[in-house]
Design an enzyme around this catalytic site. Structure first.
Site, PDB file in Angstrom:
ATOM      1  N   CYS A 112     -14.626  49.399 -10.966  1.00  0.00           N
ATOM      2  CA  CYS A 112     -14.039  48.709  -9.805  1.00  0.00           C
ATOM      3  C   CYS A 112     -12.521  48.877  -9.729  1.00  0.00           C
ATOM      4  CB  CYS A 112     -14.404  47.231  -9.813  1.00  0.00           C
ATOM      5  SG  CYS A 112     -16.176  46.956  -9.753  1.00  0.00           S
ATOM      6  N   HIS A 251      -9.352  43.330  -5.436  1.00  0.00           N
ATOM      7  CA  HIS A 251     -10.755  43.760  -5.498  1.00  0.00           C
ATOM      8  C   HIS A 251     -11.632  42.579  -5.091  1.00  0.00           C
ATOM      9  CE1 HIS A 251     -14.497  45.329  -6.666  1.00  0.00           C
ATOM     10  NE2 HIS A 251     -14.608  44.611  -7.762  1.00  0.00           N
ATOM     11  N   ASN A 281     -19.299  43.009  -3.227  1.00  0.00           N
ATOM     12  CA  ASN A 281     -18.466  43.817  -4.112  1.00  0.00           C
ATOM     13  C   ASN A 281     -18.844  45.290  -3.936  1.00  0.00           C
ATOM     14  OD1 ASN A 281     -17.391  45.197  -6.302  1.00  0.00           O
ATOM     15  ND2 ASN A 281     -17.915  43.633  -7.814  1.00  0.00           N
TER      16      ASN A 281
HETATM   17  N1  COA Z   1     -29.391  32.483  -7.386  1.00  0.00           N
HETATM   18  C1  COA Z   1     -29.675  31.327  -7.984  1.00  0.00           C
HETATM   19  N2  COA Z   1     -29.372  31.057  -9.258  1.00  0.00           N
HETATM   20  C2  COA Z   1     -28.759  32.033  -9.955  1.00  0.00           C
HETATM   21  C3  COA Z   1     -28.430  33.267  -9.395  1.00  0.00           C
HETATM   22  C4  COA Z   1     -28.784  33.486  -8.058  1.00  0.00           C
HETATM   23  N3  COA Z   1     -28.514  34.624  -7.425  1.00  0.00           N
HETATM   24  N4  COA Z   1     -27.803  34.018 -10.329  1.00  0.00           N
HETATM   25  C5  COA Z   1     -27.733  33.284 -11.438  1.00  0.00           C
HETATM   26  N5  COA Z   1     -28.323  32.076 -11.220  1.00  0.00           N
HETATM   27  C6  COA Z   1     -28.486  30.985 -12.141  1.00  0.00           C
HETATM   28  C7  COA Z   1     -28.443  31.430 -13.583  1.00  0.00           C
HETATM   29  O1  COA Z   1     -29.699  31.948 -13.980  1.00  0.00           O
HETATM   30  C8  COA Z   1     -28.123  30.127 -14.287  1.00  0.00           C
HETATM   31  O2  COA Z   1     -29.288  29.378 -14.410  1.00  0.00           O
HETATM   32  P1  COA Z   1     -29.602  28.588 -15.777  1.00  0.00           P
HETATM   33  O3  COA Z   1     -28.473  27.601 -15.895  1.00  0.00           O
HETATM   34  O4  COA Z   1     -30.932  28.000 -15.512  1.00  0.00           O
HETATM   35  O5  COA Z   1     -29.580  29.640 -16.838  1.00  0.00           O
HETATM   36  C9  COA Z   1     -27.206  29.417 -13.276  1.00  0.00           C
HETATM   37  O6  COA Z   1     -27.425  30.069 -12.015  1.00  0.00           O
HETATM   38  C10 COA Z   1     -25.736  29.509 -13.598  1.00  0.00           C
HETATM   39  O7  COA Z   1     -25.472  30.822 -14.005  1.00  0.00           O
HETATM   40  P2  COA Z   1     -24.040  31.304 -14.315  1.00  0.00           P
HETATM   41  O8  COA Z   1     -24.079  32.738 -14.750  1.00  0.00           O
HETATM   42  O9  COA Z   1     -23.338  30.324 -15.190  1.00  0.00           O
HETATM   43  O10 COA Z   1     -23.420  31.223 -12.853  1.00  0.00           O
HETATM   44  P3  COA Z   1     -21.949  31.461 -12.434  1.00  0.00           P
HETATM   45  O11 COA Z   1     -21.439  30.301 -11.719  1.00  0.00           O
HETATM   46  O12 COA Z   1     -21.128  32.024 -13.544  1.00  0.00           O
HETATM   47  O13 COA Z   1     -22.107  32.624 -11.356  1.00  0.00           O
HETATM   48  C11 COA Z   1     -21.826  34.981 -11.163  1.00  0.00           C
HETATM   49  C12 COA Z   1     -22.674  33.865 -11.733  1.00  0.00           C
HETATM   50  C13 COA Z   1     -22.469  36.315 -11.530  1.00  0.00           C
HETATM   51  C14 COA Z   1     -21.769  34.851  -9.652  1.00  0.00           C
HETATM   52  C15 COA Z   1     -20.388  34.863 -11.746  1.00  0.00           C
HETATM   53  O14 COA Z   1     -20.453  34.768 -13.139  1.00  0.00           O
HETATM   54  C16 COA Z   1     -19.536  36.032 -11.402  1.00  0.00           C
HETATM   55  O15 COA Z   1     -19.216  36.245 -10.247  1.00  0.00           O
HETATM   56  N6  COA Z   1     -19.071  36.792 -12.416  1.00  0.00           N
HETATM   57  C17 COA Z   1     -18.224  37.918 -12.185  1.00  0.00           C
HETATM   58  C18 COA Z   1     -19.038  39.003 -11.606  1.00  0.00           C
HETATM   59  C19 COA Z   1     -18.219  40.074 -11.076  1.00  0.00           C
HETATM   60  O16 COA Z   1     -17.416  39.853 -10.225  1.00  0.00           O
HETATM   61  N7  COA Z   1     -18.450  41.281 -11.566  1.00  0.00           N
HETATM   62  C20 COA Z   1     -17.816  42.431 -11.107  1.00  0.00           C
HETATM   63  C21 COA Z   1     -16.413  42.453 -11.578  1.00  0.00           C
HETATM   64  S1  COA Z   1     -15.710  43.899 -10.997  1.00  0.00           S
END
Ligand code: COA
Length: 326
Positions: A112, A251, A281
């Site tokens: 990215c 980004h 993204n």
């Molecule tokens: N819909 C519903 N629930 C979801 C889900 C979805 N699409 N994706 C994950 N969950 C659930 C998880 O399974 C977890 O459930 P659990 O507590 O029963 O295990 C819960 O939501 C919380 O998960 P968590 O990973 O803590 O959520 P979060 O608030 O951190 O959000 C992301 C997850 C992926 C959105 C976030 O971590 C993120 O944006 N990270 C950076 C990703 C990114 O930008 N990557 C590219 C960088 S270039």
């Protein structure tokens, strides 16, 4: 003498995938996706389309915008997290598709942050005097490397492409650039199989190892930190302050990453470009697409100081500080 952007273009496939469409594929909801990511829609390329197709369309628009012909391009640098093939370089395929027959061509792999790495490299070639007109392309068909059964990742990514032409400018241009990497975090965000570490076989396919895998929470924390650090560093090295900056184009990974970093910087939110609600993204394409949209909307004017910030797999990060010359 500095390198400046003299043409911009972007290209997005027509097909729109909404959060409601994803509700039908995985256990998720429109509310969850909007609240946790800020994303409502993303684009998806047709099955017969690959990254070089989208990249070539964006490239043609940027060359036209620069009032140049494809033969005027001396070098093409392409960045993609979803390249057409391991080799040859997607840049070579784009070169052929746009008939830029006088251009050398190579790819940069910085996920990215790819567009920032490519733009920084291009600026060096211009300042060094080796090339006159350089095409920088960020293009992605991430929908083909996304696991549509994994709710942790499939809600995040989209397809698209953006491109710029860089040339020597009399006024303004790229003032400062910084790049960074921490390979210790290489496994936090990866596409594990298909390379020499895990060559493709029945097992890698069965285990869905040809799709994006991500440790969301760790990547999130990393992104907020480098967003802030990068911004401060690229400004400080240029002897400027945050007050001198007219616009930040980050980004487009997650609205919460952008909001957290902007809050730490105490930077006004209305001077940050955010379009991730519409596109998700798009990895190396996110920044040039946001740049193109902001420019077309009149948000960037000659003399504005803008910052482009990227972060992503590698782990990698980087920023360009530009005195807008168009
Ligand atoms: N819909 C519903 N629930 C979801 C889900 C979805 N699409 N994706 C994950 N969950 C659930 C998880 O399974 C977890 O459930 P659990 O507590 O029963 O295990 C819960 O939501 C919380 O998960 P968590 O990973 O803590 O959520 P979060 O608030 O951190 O959000 C992301 C997850 C992926 C959105 C976030 O971590 C993120 O944006 N990270 C950076 C990703 C990114 O930008 N990557 C590219 C960088 S270039």
């Amino acid at each position: 003498m500095k390198a400046g952007i003299i043409g911009i273009g972007s290209y997005l496939p027509d097909k729109v995938i909404s959060n409601y469409d994803l509700e039908k594929k995985v256990d998720t909801s429109n509310e969850w996706i909007i609240e946790r990511t800020g994303i409502s829609y993303r684009r998806k390329a047709n099955d017969n389309i690959c990254s070089s197709d989208l990249g070539a369309e964006a490239a043609k628009l940027s060359i036209k915008d620069a009032n140049l012909e494809p033969e005027d391009i001396d070098l093409i640098i392409s960045a993609s997290s979803s390249p057409d093939r391991i080799f040859p370089a997607t840049a070579c395929i784009i070169q052929n598709k746009i008939r830029a027959k006088n251009a050398a061509a190579f790819d940069i792999q910085a996920a990215c942050t790819g567009f920032i790495y490519a733009l920084t490299t291009a600026a060096q070639f211009i300042v060094g005097g080796q090339y006159k007109n350089i095409l920088v392309v960020g293009s992605e068909v991430l929908s083909k490397v996304t696991d549509w059964e994994d709710r942790n990742t499939c809600v995040l990514f989209g397809d698209g492409a953006g491109a710029v032409v860089l040339s020597k400018v009399k006024w303004g241009g790229v003032i400062n650039s910084i790049l960074g990497a921490d390979g210790n975090g290489s496994e936090l965000l990866e596409l594990p199989a298909g390379g020499t570490k895990e060559p493709a076989d029945f097992d890698t396919v069965k285990k869905r190892r040809h799709y994006i895998k991500m440790s969301g929470n760790e990547v999130f924390k990393f992104a907020v930190k480098v967003f802030e650090d990068c911004t401060r560093k690229v400004i400080k090295e240029a002897d400027l302050s945050l007050n001198d900056i007219d616009l930040i184009i980050p980004h487009q990974a997650n609205i919460r990453i952008i909001d957290a970093a902007i809050k730490r910087l105490k930077f006004p939110r209305d001077r940050v470009v955010v379009n991730l609600s519409n596109y998700g993204n798009m990895s190396s394409a996110s920044i040039p697409v946001a740049l193109d949209e902001a420019f077309r909307m009149g948000r960037i004017k000659k003399g504005h100081k803008i910052i482009l910030i990227g972060f992503g797999a590698g782990l990698t990060w980087g920023a360009n500080l530009i005195d807008w010359n168009l």
